[in-house]
Scaffold this motif. Structure first.
Motif, PDB file in Angstrom:
ATOM      1  N   LEU A 195      -1.378 -12.451   7.895  1.00 22.03           N
ATOM      2  CA  LEU A 195      -1.236 -12.306   6.480  1.00 22.03           C
ATOM      3  C   LEU A 195      -0.891 -10.870   6.129  1.00 22.03           C
ATOM      4  N   THR A 196      -0.072 -10.707   5.137  1.00 20.41           N
ATOM      5  CA  THR A 196       0.278  -9.359   4.642  1.00 20.41           C
ATOM      6  C   THR A 196       0.155  -9.368   3.131  1.00 20.41           C
ATOM      7  N   GLY A 197      -0.088  -8.189   2.573  1.00 21.01           N
ATOM      8  CA  GLY A 197      -0.175  -8.075   1.129  1.00 21.01           C
ATOM      9  C   GLY A 197      -1.559  -8.216   0.558  1.00 21.01           C
ATOM     10  N   TYR A 198      -2.555  -8.335   1.397  1.00 15.74           N
ATOM     11  CA  TYR A 198      -3.938  -8.464   0.906  1.00 15.74           C
ATOM     12  C   TYR A 198      -4.771  -7.279   1.327  1.00 15.74           C
ATOM     13  N   ASP A 199      -4.198  -6.102   1.359  1.00 20.05           N
ATOM     14  CA  ASP A 199      -4.944  -4.910   1.773  1.00 20.05           C
ATOM     15  C   ASP A 199      -5.852  -4.456   0.636  1.00 20.05           C
ATOM     16  N   ASP A 200      -7.007  -3.938   1.023  1.00 12.47           N
ATOM     17  CA  ASP A 200      -7.942  -3.411   0.027  1.00 12.47           C
ATOM     18  C   ASP A 200      -7.648  -1.985  -0.263  1.00 12.47           C
TER      19      ASP A 200
END
Length: 77
Positions: free
Chosen positions: A72-77
């Motif tokens: 998954l990409t785009g869910y970084d905190d």
């Protein structure tokens, strides 16, 4: 003196008539319970003859996908 209740094995039909009058709840509960095995043997074939088809079973587990998982990409905190 009242008549004694009839014994079942001495005359089953006479006993059933007596039980239907004197103890209707017990009599009819035994009649209904006695139809269970009869229905178990007759209902499924008759339903099949009338065209009834059983539904497919509900899956009890989630199907595991084959191959590697996507990162998954785009869910970084």
């Amino acid at each position: 003196m009242s008549n004694p209740s009839p014994q079942f094995w001495a005359g089953p039909l006479r006993y059933w008539r007596w039980a239907a009058r004197e103890r209707p709840a017990y009599f009819w509960s035994c009649v209904i319970a006695g139809t269970g095995p009869l229905m178990l043997a007759t209902v499924p074939p008759s339903m099949k003859a009338l065209g009834y088809e059983r539904t497919t079973r509900i899956p009890m587990t989630y199907p595991i996908p084959s191959g590697p998982r996507k990162t998954l990409t785009g869910y970084d905190d």
